[in-house]
Motif scaffolding. Structure first.
Motif, short mmCIF file in Angstrom:
data_model
loop_
_atom_site.label_atom_id
_atom_site.label_comp_id
_atom_site.label_asym_id
_atom_site.label_seq_id
_atom_site.Cartn_x
_atom_site.Cartn_y
_atom_site.Cartn_z
N HIS A 1 0.77 -1.25 0.00
CA HIS A 1 0.00 0.00 0.00
C HIS A 1 0.81 1.30 0.00
CE1 HIS A 1 -3.19 -2.78 0.67
NE2 HIS A 1 -2.87 -3.02 1.93
N GLN A 2 2.11 1.29 0.29
CA GLN A 2 2.82 2.56 0.37
C GLN A 2 3.05 3.17 -1.01
OE1 GLN A 2 7.12 3.00 1.60
NE2 GLN A 2 6.18 3.97 3.38
N THR A 3 3.41 2.35 -1.98
CA THR A 3 3.67 2.82 -3.34
C THR A 3 3.45 1.64 -4.27
OG1 THR A 3 5.29 3.93 -4.77
CG2 THR A 3 6.15 2.30 -3.21
N ASN A 4 3.68 1.84 -5.57
CA ASN A 4 3.56 0.71 -6.50
C ASN A 4 4.78 0.69 -7.40
OD1 ASN A 4 2.97 2.12 -9.16
ND2 ASN A 4 1.27 2.91 -7.91
N LEU A 5 4.94 -0.42 -8.10
CA LEU A 5 6.17 -0.66 -8.85
C LEU A 5 6.33 0.30 -10.02
CD1 LEU A 5 8.59 -2.45 -8.72
CD2 LEU A 5 7.37 -4.19 -10.03
N PHE A 6 5.21 0.70 -10.65
CA PHE A 6 5.31 1.68 -11.74
C PHE A 6 5.85 3.01 -11.23
CE2 PHE A 6 2.20 -1.26 -13.62
CZ PHE A 6 2.74 -1.41 -14.89
N GLU A 7 5.38 3.44 -10.04
CA GLU A 7 5.86 4.69 -9.46
C GLU A 7 7.36 4.59 -9.14
OE1 GLU A 7 3.51 5.51 -6.04
OE2 GLU A 7 1.85 6.38 -7.18
N GLU A 8 7.76 3.46 -8.60
CA GLU A 8 9.17 3.31 -8.25
C GLU A 8 10.06 3.29 -9.50
OE1 GLU A 8 10.44 1.91 -4.42
OE2 GLU A 8 9.07 0.21 -4.70
N ALA A 9 9.59 2.60 -10.54
CA ALA A 9 10.35 2.58 -11.79
C ALA A 9 10.47 3.99 -12.37
CB ALA A 9 9.68 1.64 -12.79
N GLU A 10 9.40 4.77 -12.26
CA GLU A 10 9.42 6.14 -12.76
C GLU A 10 10.40 7.00 -11.95
OE1 GLU A 10 6.31 9.79 -13.85
OE2 GLU A 10 5.67 8.16 -12.54
N ARG A 11 10.38 6.85 -10.63
CA ARG A 11 11.32 7.60 -9.78
C ARG A 11 12.76 7.25 -10.12
NH1 ARG A 11 8.33 5.85 -4.56
NH2 ARG A 11 6.51 7.19 -4.65
N LEU A 12 13.04 5.95 -10.19
CA LEU A 12 14.39 5.50 -10.47
C LEU A 12 14.84 5.94 -11.86
CD1 LEU A 12 14.11 1.93 -8.92
CD2 LEU A 12 15.61 3.75 -8.11
N GLY A 13 13.89 6.12 -12.77
CA GLY A 13 14.21 6.47 -14.14
C GLY A 13 14.81 7.84 -14.31
N ILE A 14 14.79 8.66 -13.27
CA ILE A 14 15.42 9.99 -13.39
C ILE A 14 16.94 9.89 -13.36
CG2 ILE A 14 13.44 11.11 -12.30
CD1 ILE A 14 14.99 11.41 -9.76
N ALA A 15 17.45 8.75 -12.89
CA ALA A 15 18.91 8.58 -12.77
C ALA A 15 19.53 8.19 -14.10
CB ALA A 15 19.23 7.53 -11.71
N ASP A 16 20.80 8.55 -14.27
CA ASP A 16 21.56 8.10 -15.43
C ASP A 16 21.87 6.62 -15.31
OD1 ASP A 16 22.41 10.77 -16.89
OD2 ASP A 16 22.59 11.10 -14.72
N LYS A 17 22.02 6.15 -14.08
CA LYS A 17 22.31 4.74 -13.86
C LYS A 17 21.66 4.30 -12.55
CE LYS A 17 24.46 1.38 -15.97
NZ LYS A 17 24.28 1.09 -17.40
N VAL A 18 21.08 3.11 -12.57
CA VAL A 18 20.46 2.52 -11.38
C VAL A 18 21.13 1.18 -11.13
CG1 VAL A 18 18.33 1.66 -10.34
CG2 VAL A 18 18.24 3.63 -11.90
N ILE A 19 21.75 1.04 -9.97
CA ILE A 19 22.40 -0.22 -9.60
C ILE A 19 21.41 -1.03 -8.78
CG2 ILE A 19 24.32 -1.30 -8.38
CD1 ILE A 19 25.96 1.23 -8.96
N THR A 20 20.88 -2.08 -9.37
CA THR A 20 19.91 -2.94 -8.69
C THR A 20 20.64 -4.10 -8.02
OG1 THR A 20 19.51 -4.46 -10.54
CG2 THR A 20 18.27 -2.38 -10.53
N HIS A 21 19.86 -4.94 -7.33
CA HIS A 21 20.46 -6.09 -6.66
C HIS A 21 21.02 -7.11 -7.65
CE1 HIS A 21 18.05 -5.63 -2.62
NE2 HIS A 21 18.54 -4.49 -3.07
N ASN A 22 20.24 -7.39 -8.71
CA ASN A 22 20.56 -8.50 -9.60
C ASN A 22 19.78 -8.38 -10.90
OD1 ASN A 22 17.85 -9.72 -9.11
ND2 ASN A 22 18.66 -9.97 -7.03
N SER A 23 20.01 -9.31 -11.81
CA SER A 23 19.38 -9.23 -13.13
C SER A 23 17.87 -9.40 -13.07
CB SER A 23 19.98 -10.28 -14.07
OG SER A 23 19.80 -11.58 -13.55
N ARG A 24 17.37 -10.15 -12.10
CA ARG A 24 15.92 -10.34 -11.99
C ARG A 24 15.24 -9.03 -11.57
NH1 ARG A 24 14.26 -16.22 -9.49
NH2 ARG A 24 16.11 -17.40 -10.15
N MET A 25 15.85 -8.31 -10.66
CA MET A 25 15.29 -7.03 -10.26
C MET A 25 15.36 -6.04 -11.42
SD MET A 25 16.32 -4.53 -7.03
CE MET A 25 15.61 -5.58 -5.75
N SER A 26 16.44 -6.07 -12.16
CA SER A 26 16.57 -5.19 -13.32
C SER A 26 15.49 -5.50 -14.35
CB SER A 26 17.95 -5.34 -13.97
OG SER A 26 18.95 -4.77 -13.16
#
Length: 374
Positions: free
Chosen positions: A135-160
């Motif tokens: 309920h705090q947020t959703n995955l589309f919102e998080e992807a949009e937030r992260l998308g402002i960065a030139d690079k996003v370092i995720t945990h692993n290929s599945r998260m990416s």
């Protein structure tokens, strides 16, 4: 080790650590900050918490002081942000460790001033809250937030891959592979000087029923040692040995020569279910790094994202359900265990030196510089 900056003139590491002590729940954040500040020797640390949120006994006073300090810290960061220039790089852990509403403002400000001023931005993902919590947020919102960065370092290929499905550009994504794990002092991992006569399991972490409910239903056929907090008195003491709490920055497992660490979560012995199970499909549990960094192979849920790392590096065994441990141990050859243990010891050296994050961050910086020059 310094980084030879070309197009990027200044690197700012945003230190948003609320806790400066070795708090277990903040271990990944604390280690990330230590690795960044030591690995990027020419970086400048921006302390987000100019006003510390110290505990106050009086509730009314505590709430009012906290609100004031949260606003004060936010506006100081905003002033800092407005002074950035095109040749600056900001490195920020995600999610930002502050009040959620203020965090949303910061993401919005980062987008606005990055577009206006042209500075570069790297996000290092600590958690994806839309999977971990309801309920705090959703995955589309998080992807949009992260998308402002030139690079996003995720945990692993599945998260990416998951974030890419939700709209985050694939060329903005890089992976950590596994969390590093730092210690307060050096230590040696015990050598095996005799034949191994049986194996045991160790499980470390939050032992409360609400977090690790499977412990209170599991009937393993081998010795299981528990370390951590919040153990319920109803645990079967005939099956489990409780070894007490431990400091997250202290090696407490390095003397074990015949142990597997268990990475499991939730109420069930049959599978990792619910939010915790869903999160394990995409995240790197820090518990895995705790074990491997001390040379201990692991049992992990076969559907978890970290199973890819375990399988690729042969540092453990994949299981569908906890009962599979009994079968795996009954057929395990000593030479196979020794190979897994030696692999874990080799990886532990990299983890304890912060090499996984260093590799990911240096690669990201080089890529950002390359893109800007073209």
């Amino acid at each position: 080790m310094g980084f030879q900056k070309n197009n990027i003139k200044k690197i700012y590491v945003i230190d948003d650590l609320f806790y400066k002590i070795n708090h277990a729940g903040y271990k990944a954040r604390i280690d990330t900050m230590r690795i960044l500040t030591s690995g990027l020797s020419n970086s400048i640390v921006y302390e987000y918490y100019k006003q510390k949120l110290l505990p106050v006994k009086n509730r009314v006073l505590r709430v009012s002081k906290r609100k004031y300090k949260e606003v004060y810290n936010y506006f100081n960061f905003l002033v800092f942000l407005k002074k950035r220039v095109e040749t600056d790089l900001l490195i920020v852990t995600y999610p930002i460790e502050t009040n959620y509403n203020i965090a949303k403002k910061i993401y919005s400000d980062l987008r606005e001033y990055k577009e206006k001023l042209g500075f570069r931005l790297i996000f290092i993902v600590i958690d994806i809250d839309s999977i971990r919590r309801d309920h705090q947020t959703n995955l589309f919102e998080e992807a949009e937030r992260l998308g402002i960065a030139d690079k996003v370092i995720t945990h692993n290929s599945r998260m990416s891959a998951l974030l890419a499905e939700k709209g985050l550009a694939e060329d903005h994504l890089g992976e950590l592979e596994i969390f590093d794990y730092l210690y307060d002092s050096e230590f040696n991992i015990a050598e095996i000087n005799s034949e191994i006569k049986g194996y045991n399991i160790v499980f470390a972490g939050n032992l409360e029923k609400g977090k690790s409910g499977f412990l209170y239903k599991w009937t393993p056929k081998v010795k299981v040692d528990l370390l951590g907090i919040n153990l319920d008195d109803s645990i079967d003491k005939g099956i489990f040995d409780y070894l007490g709490e431990f400091e997250s920055g202290t090696a407490v497992l390095n003397d074990r020569v015949n142990s597997f660490g268990l990475v499991w979560d939730g109420p069930s012995v049959e599978t990792c279910e619910g939010n915790v199970g869903e999160y394990l499909k995409y995240s790197n549990p820090h518990k895995a790094s705790l074990y491997v960094s001390q040379g201990i192979p692991v049992f992990v849920w076969k559907h978890s994202a970290v199973s890819d790392f375990v399988s690729k590096n042969n540092v453990g065994v994949l299981i569908e359900k906890l009962e599979d441990i009994n079968v795996a141990l009954s057929t395990l050859k000593e030479e196979d265990f020794l190979e897994m243990r030696n692999n874990a010891i080799s990886i532990s050296r990299k983890m304890r030196n912060g090499e996984y994050l260093k590799s990911a961050i240096f690669s990201s910086i080089k890529e950002i510089d390359h893109i800007r020059k073209e």
